[in-house]
Design a protein around this motif. Structure first.
Motif, PDB file in Angstrom:
ATOM      1  N   PRO A   1       3.975   5.011  -2.879  1.00  0.00           N
ATOM      2  CA  PRO A   1       3.706   6.268  -2.175  1.00  0.00           C
ATOM      3  C   PRO A   1       4.081   6.188  -0.700  1.00  0.00           C
ATOM      4  O   PRO A   1       4.131   5.110  -0.108  1.00  0.00           O
ATOM      5  N   TRP A   2       4.328   7.339  -0.120  1.00  0.00           N
ATOM      6  CA  TRP A   2       4.556   7.428   1.318  1.00  0.00           C
ATOM      7  C   TRP A   2       3.223   7.296   2.024  1.00  0.00           C
ATOM      8  O   TRP A   2       2.198   7.777   1.543  1.00  0.00           O
ATOM      9  N   CYS A   3       3.210   6.663   3.171  1.00  0.00           N
ATOM     10  CA  CYS A   3       1.969   6.498   3.937  1.00  0.00           C
ATOM     11  C   CYS A   3       1.383   7.841   4.344  1.00  0.00           C
ATOM     12  O   CYS A   3       0.171   7.973   4.494  1.00  0.00           O
ATOM     13  N   SER A   4       2.208   8.850   4.467  1.00  0.00           N
ATOM     14  CA  SER A   4       1.720  10.185   4.827  1.00  0.00           C
ATOM     15  C   SER A   4       0.837  10.780   3.733  1.00  0.00           C
ATOM     16  O   SER A   4       0.160  11.767   3.952  1.00  0.00           O
ATOM     17  N   SER A   5       0.816  10.170   2.545  1.00  0.00           N
ATOM     18  CA  SER A   5      -0.035  10.664   1.463  1.00  0.00           C
ATOM     19  C   SER A   5      -1.488  10.237   1.637  1.00  0.00           C
ATOM     20  O   SER A   5      -2.344  10.587   0.832  1.00  0.00           O
TER      21      SER A   5
ATOM     22  N   VAL B   1       0.829  -1.204   0.000  1.00  0.00           N
ATOM     23  CA  VAL B   1       0.000   0.000   0.000  1.00  0.00           C
ATOM     24  C   VAL B   1       0.866   1.258   0.000  1.00  0.00           C
ATOM     25  O   VAL B   1       0.655   2.169  -0.789  1.00  0.00           O
ATOM     26  N   CYS B   2       1.820   1.326   0.922  1.00  0.00           N
ATOM     27  CA  CYS B   2       2.619   2.531   1.084  1.00  0.00           C
ATOM     28  C   CYS B   2       3.888   2.200   1.855  1.00  0.00           C
ATOM     29  O   CYS B   2       4.078   1.065   2.275  1.00  0.00           O
ATOM     30  N   GLN B   3       4.738   3.220   2.032  1.00  0.00           N
ATOM     31  CA  GLN B   3       5.985   3.027   2.764  1.00  0.00           C
ATOM     32  C   GLN B   3       6.169   4.140   3.789  1.00  0.00           C
ATOM     33  O   GLN B   3       5.648   5.241   3.636  1.00  0.00           O
ATOM     34  N   THR B   4       6.911   3.823   4.844  1.00  0.00           N
ATOM     35  CA  THR B   4       7.218   4.787   5.894  1.00  0.00           C
ATOM     36  C   THR B   4       8.568   4.431   6.520  1.00  0.00           C
ATOM     37  O   THR B   4       9.087   3.342   6.280  1.00  0.00           O
ATOM     38  N   ARG B   5       9.112   5.333   7.290  1.00  0.00           N
ATOM     39  CA  ARG B   5      10.367   5.062   7.987  1.00  0.00           C
ATOM     40  C   ARG B   5      10.087   4.462   9.360  1.00  0.00           C
ATOM     41  O   ARG B   5       9.061   4.739   9.968  1.00  0.00           O
TER      42      ARG B   5
ATOM     43  N   GLY C   1      22.308  -8.817   2.907  1.00  0.00           N
ATOM     44  CA  GLY C   1      23.298  -7.766   3.093  1.00  0.00           C
ATOM     45  C   GLY C   1      22.745  -6.361   2.944  1.00  0.00           C
ATOM     46  O   GLY C   1      23.469  -5.390   3.120  1.00  0.00           O
ATOM     47  N   GLY C   2      21.443  -6.213   2.599  1.00  0.00           N
ATOM     48  CA  GLY C   2      20.852  -4.894   2.419  1.00  0.00           C
ATOM     49  C   GLY C   2      20.603  -4.185   3.739  1.00  0.00           C
ATOM     50  O   GLY C   2      20.421  -4.817   4.776  1.00  0.00           O
ATOM     51  N   THR C   3      20.616  -2.837   3.691  1.00  0.00           N
ATOM     52  CA  THR C   3      20.315  -2.031   4.872  1.00  0.00           C
ATOM     53  C   THR C   3      19.282  -0.978   4.514  1.00  0.00           C
ATOM     54  O   THR C   3      19.282  -0.443   3.400  1.00  0.00           O
ATOM     55  N   ASN C   4      18.374  -0.692   5.454  1.00  0.00           N
ATOM     56  CA  ASN C   4      17.346   0.313   5.207  1.00  0.00           C
ATOM     57  C   ASN C   4      16.568   0.561   6.490  1.00  0.00           C
ATOM     58  O   ASN C   4      16.669  -0.209   7.448  1.00  0.00           O
ATOM     59  N   ASP C   5      15.767   1.626   6.494  1.00  0.00           N
ATOM     60  CA  ASP C   5      14.825   1.873   7.580  1.00  0.00           C
ATOM     61  C   ASP C   5      13.428   2.137   7.017  1.00  0.00           C
ATOM     62  O   ASP C   5      12.575   2.709   7.672  1.00  0.00           O
ATOM     63  N   ILE C   6      13.209   1.705   5.784  1.00  0.00           N
ATOM     64  CA  ILE C   6      11.910   1.851   5.115  1.00  0.00           C
ATOM     65  C   ILE C   6      11.113   0.566   5.310  1.00  0.00           C
ATOM     66  O   ILE C   6      11.648  -0.544   5.178  1.00  0.00           O
ATOM     67  N   TRP C   7       9.817   0.714   5.606  1.00  0.00           N
ATOM     68  CA  TRP C   7       8.903  -0.404   5.798  1.00  0.00           C
ATOM     69  C   TRP C   7       7.696  -0.218   4.886  1.00  0.00           C
ATOM     70  O   TRP C   7       7.251   0.916   4.666  1.00  0.00           O
ATOM     71  N   LEU C   8       7.161  -1.319   4.343  1.00  0.00           N
ATOM     72  CA  LEU C   8       6.026  -1.265   3.428  1.00  0.00           C
ATOM     73  C   LEU C   8       4.816  -1.978   4.033  1.00  0.00           C
ATOM     74  O   LEU C   8       4.952  -3.091   4.557  1.00  0.00           O
ATOM     75  N   TYR C   9       3.659  -1.340   3.939  1.00  0.00           N
ATOM     76  CA  TYR C   9       2.411  -1.856   4.511  1.00  0.00           C
ATOM     77  C   TYR C   9       1.766  -2.823   3.521  1.00  0.00           C
ATOM     78  O   TYR C   9       1.539  -2.475   2.359  1.00  0.00           O
ATOM     79  N   THR C  10       1.460  -4.043   3.964  1.00  0.00           N
ATOM     80  CA  THR C  10       0.901  -5.081   3.097  1.00  0.00           C
ATOM     81  C   THR C  10       0.194  -6.141   3.931  1.00  0.00           C
ATOM     82  O   THR C  10       0.057  -6.011   5.147  1.00  0.00           O
ATOM     83  N   GLN C  11      -0.230  -7.201   3.266  1.00  0.00           N
ATOM     84  CA  GLN C  11      -0.831  -8.352   3.931  1.00  0.00           C
ATOM     85  C   GLN C  11      -0.028  -9.595   3.580  1.00  0.00           C
ATOM     86  O   GLN C  11       0.291  -9.833   2.413  1.00  0.00           O
TER      87      GLN C  11
END
Length: 168
Positions: free
Chosen positions: A158-162, A101-105, A114-124
Protein backbone atom coordinates in the motif's frame (compact mmCIF):
# COMPACT_ATOMS: atom_id res chain seq x y z
CA UNK A 1 14.54 -4.94 16.37
CA UNK A 2 13.49 -8.28 15.04
CA UNK A 3 13.74 -11.05 17.58
CA UNK A 4 15.96 -14.11 17.18
CA UNK A 5 12.80 -16.25 17.01
CA UNK A 6 11.45 -14.05 14.21
CA UNK A 7 14.83 -14.20 12.53
CA UNK A 8 14.84 -18.04 12.71
CA UNK A 9 11.36 -18.18 11.19
CA UNK A 10 12.48 -15.69 8.57
CA UNK A 11 15.49 -17.86 7.71
CA UNK A 12 13.25 -20.91 7.28
CA UNK A 13 10.82 -18.93 5.12
CA UNK A 14 13.72 -17.60 3.05
CA UNK A 15 15.06 -21.11 2.51
CA UNK A 16 11.65 -22.37 1.40
CA UNK A 17 11.18 -19.44 -1.00
CA UNK A 18 14.69 -19.87 -2.40
CA UNK A 19 14.08 -23.59 -3.01
CA UNK A 20 10.75 -22.87 -4.72
CA UNK A 21 12.37 -20.15 -6.85
CA UNK A 22 15.19 -22.48 -7.93
CA UNK A 23 12.75 -25.23 -8.84
CA UNK A 24 10.62 -22.75 -10.78
CA UNK A 25 13.58 -21.23 -12.61
CA UNK A 26 14.90 -24.68 -13.50
CA UNK A 27 11.56 -25.45 -15.18
CA UNK A 28 10.74 -28.19 -12.75
CA UNK A 29 7.46 -26.73 -11.45
CA UNK A 30 5.52 -29.81 -12.56
CA UNK A 31 7.12 -31.70 -9.68
CA UNK A 32 5.51 -29.36 -7.11
CA UNK A 33 2.01 -29.89 -5.74
CA UNK A 34 -0.73 -27.74 -7.32
CA UNK A 35 -1.03 -25.65 -4.14
CA UNK A 36 2.64 -24.71 -4.38
CA UNK A 37 2.13 -23.56 -7.98
CA UNK A 38 -0.83 -21.37 -7.00
CA UNK A 39 0.92 -19.78 -4.02
CA UNK A 40 4.07 -19.08 -6.03
CA UNK A 41 2.11 -17.54 -8.89
CA UNK A 42 0.19 -15.25 -6.55
CA UNK A 43 3.37 -14.16 -4.78
CA UNK A 44 5.21 -13.46 -8.02
CA UNK A 45 2.24 -11.58 -9.50
CA UNK A 46 1.78 -9.41 -6.41
CA UNK A 47 5.47 -9.23 -5.52
CA UNK A 48 4.57 -9.09 -1.83
CA UNK A 49 2.16 -10.93 0.41
CA UNK A 50 0.55 -10.57 3.83
CA UNK A 51 3.01 -10.00 6.67
CA UNK A 52 2.82 -9.63 10.45
CA UNK A 53 1.47 -6.70 12.43
CA UNK A 54 4.46 -4.56 13.43
CA UNK A 55 4.97 -1.69 15.87
CA UNK A 56 7.41 1.07 15.01
CA UNK A 57 9.74 3.02 17.27
CA UNK A 58 6.95 5.54 17.98
CA UNK A 59 4.57 2.83 19.20
CA UNK A 60 2.34 2.88 16.09
CA UNK A 61 1.17 -0.56 14.94
CA UNK A 62 0.78 -1.35 11.23
CA UNK A 63 -0.22 -4.29 9.09
CA UNK A 64 2.71 -5.25 6.91
CA UNK A 65 3.45 -6.99 3.64
CA UNK A 66 6.33 -9.41 3.10
CA UNK A 67 8.53 -8.68 0.09
CA UNK A 68 11.62 -10.56 -1.09
CA UNK A 69 14.70 -8.37 -1.23
CA UNK A 70 17.50 -9.68 -3.43
CA UNK A 71 20.28 -7.80 -1.65
CA UNK A 72 21.13 -6.45 1.76
CA UNK A 73 20.56 -2.70 1.93
CA UNK A 74 20.98 0.33 4.17
CA UNK A 75 17.85 1.59 5.90
CA UNK A 76 17.58 5.35 5.43
CA UNK A 77 16.23 7.84 7.98
CA UNK A 78 14.29 9.64 5.23
CA UNK A 79 13.48 9.31 1.53
CA UNK A 80 15.73 12.26 0.77
CA UNK A 81 18.87 14.03 1.91
CA UNK A 82 19.03 16.01 5.13
CA UNK A 83 19.75 19.75 5.40
CA UNK A 84 23.48 19.02 5.06
CA UNK A 85 22.90 17.21 1.76
CA UNK A 86 23.59 13.77 3.23
CA UNK A 87 21.68 10.55 3.76
CA UNK A 88 21.51 9.14 7.30
CA UNK A 89 21.36 5.36 7.75
CA UNK A 90 19.33 4.12 10.71
CA UNK A 91 20.11 0.47 10.09
CA UNK A 92 20.84 -2.36 7.69
CA UNK A 93 18.35 -4.90 6.29
CA UNK A 94 19.62 -8.32 5.24
CA UNK A 95 18.50 -9.89 1.97
CA UNK A 96 15.54 -12.30 2.14
CA UNK A 97 11.80 -12.17 2.75
CA UNK A 98 11.35 -8.92 4.67
CA UNK A 99 8.20 -7.16 5.79
CA UNK A 100 7.44 -3.58 4.80
CA UNK A 101 4.62 -1.28 5.89
CA UNK A 102 4.04 0.99 2.91
CA UNK A 103 5.67 2.83 0.01
CA UNK A 104 6.07 6.46 -1.01
CA UNK A 105 7.97 8.54 -3.55
CA UNK A 106 11.22 10.34 -2.69
CA UNK A 107 14.69 10.97 -4.08
CA UNK A 108 16.06 8.64 -6.76
CA UNK A 109 17.04 5.28 -5.30
CA UNK A 110 20.64 4.16 -5.26
CA UNK A 111 21.19 2.03 -8.35
CA UNK A 112 21.26 -1.55 -7.10
CA UNK A 113 21.86 -4.15 -9.79
CA UNK A 114 21.26 -1.47 -12.43
CA UNK A 115 17.68 -0.76 -11.24
CA UNK A 116 16.22 2.75 -11.13
CA UNK A 117 13.31 4.07 -9.07
CA UNK A 118 12.11 6.81 -6.73
CA UNK A 119 9.93 4.53 -4.57
CA UNK A 120 10.90 3.92 -0.93
CA UNK A 121 9.46 1.32 1.49
CA UNK A 122 9.02 1.85 5.25
CA UNK A 123 10.45 -1.01 7.36
CA UNK A 124 12.81 -1.93 10.19
CA UNK A 125 16.38 -3.06 9.62
CA UNK A 126 17.97 -6.15 11.13
CA UNK A 127 20.75 -4.11 12.74
CA UNK A 128 21.03 -0.52 13.97
CA UNK A 129 23.62 1.84 12.42
CA UNK A 130 22.72 5.23 13.92
CA UNK A 131 19.90 7.00 15.73
CA UNK A 132 19.38 4.11 18.20
CA UNK A 133 16.05 5.54 19.42
CA UNK A 134 14.61 4.73 15.98
CA UNK A 135 15.48 1.03 16.43
CA UNK A 136 16.61 0.74 12.78
CA UNK A 137 13.23 1.94 11.41
CA UNK A 138 13.33 3.84 8.16
CA UNK A 139 13.18 3.49 4.39
CA UNK A 140 14.68 1.05 1.90
CA UNK A 141 14.91 1.73 -1.84
CA UNK A 142 12.56 -0.20 -4.13
CA UNK A 143 15.61 -1.17 -6.18
CA UNK A 144 16.34 -3.77 -3.45
CA UNK A 145 12.99 -5.57 -3.91
CA UNK A 146 13.23 -8.72 -6.03
CA UNK A 147 10.07 -8.27 -8.10
CA UNK A 148 10.04 -4.49 -8.39
CA UNK A 149 10.14 -2.94 -11.86
CA UNK A 150 12.18 0.08 -12.89
CA UNK A 151 10.45 3.39 -12.12
CA UNK A 152 7.29 1.73 -10.81
CA UNK A 153 5.53 1.10 -7.51
CA UNK A 154 6.06 -2.26 -5.81
CA UNK A 155 2.98 -4.44 -6.48
CA UNK A 156 1.12 -5.58 -3.39
CA UNK A 157 2.38 -2.80 -1.07
CA UNK A 158 0.00 0.00 0.00
CA UNK A 159 0.90 3.65 -0.40
CA UNK A 160 1.81 5.38 2.86
CA UNK A 161 -0.90 7.94 2.10
CA UNK A 162 -3.43 5.17 2.83
CA UNK A 163 -2.67 5.63 6.54
CA UNK A 164 -4.87 8.67 7.39
CA UNK A 165 -3.28 11.09 9.81
CA UNK A 166 0.10 9.41 9.79
CA UNK A 167 2.79 9.35 7.16
CA UNK A 168 5.93 7.68 8.52
Amino acid sequence: MRTSIGRSRSILARAAMAAAALVSVAGLTAALPATAHAAGAVQAANSCWSGPNVTNWQGITFRSRTCPTWTGVNVYEATGQNAQGKYVYTGYLNAGNNWVVCQTRGDRNPSLGGGTNDIWLYTQGDTTKSLPARKAWGWIPATAVSYGANNAAVPGVPWCSSYPGYLP
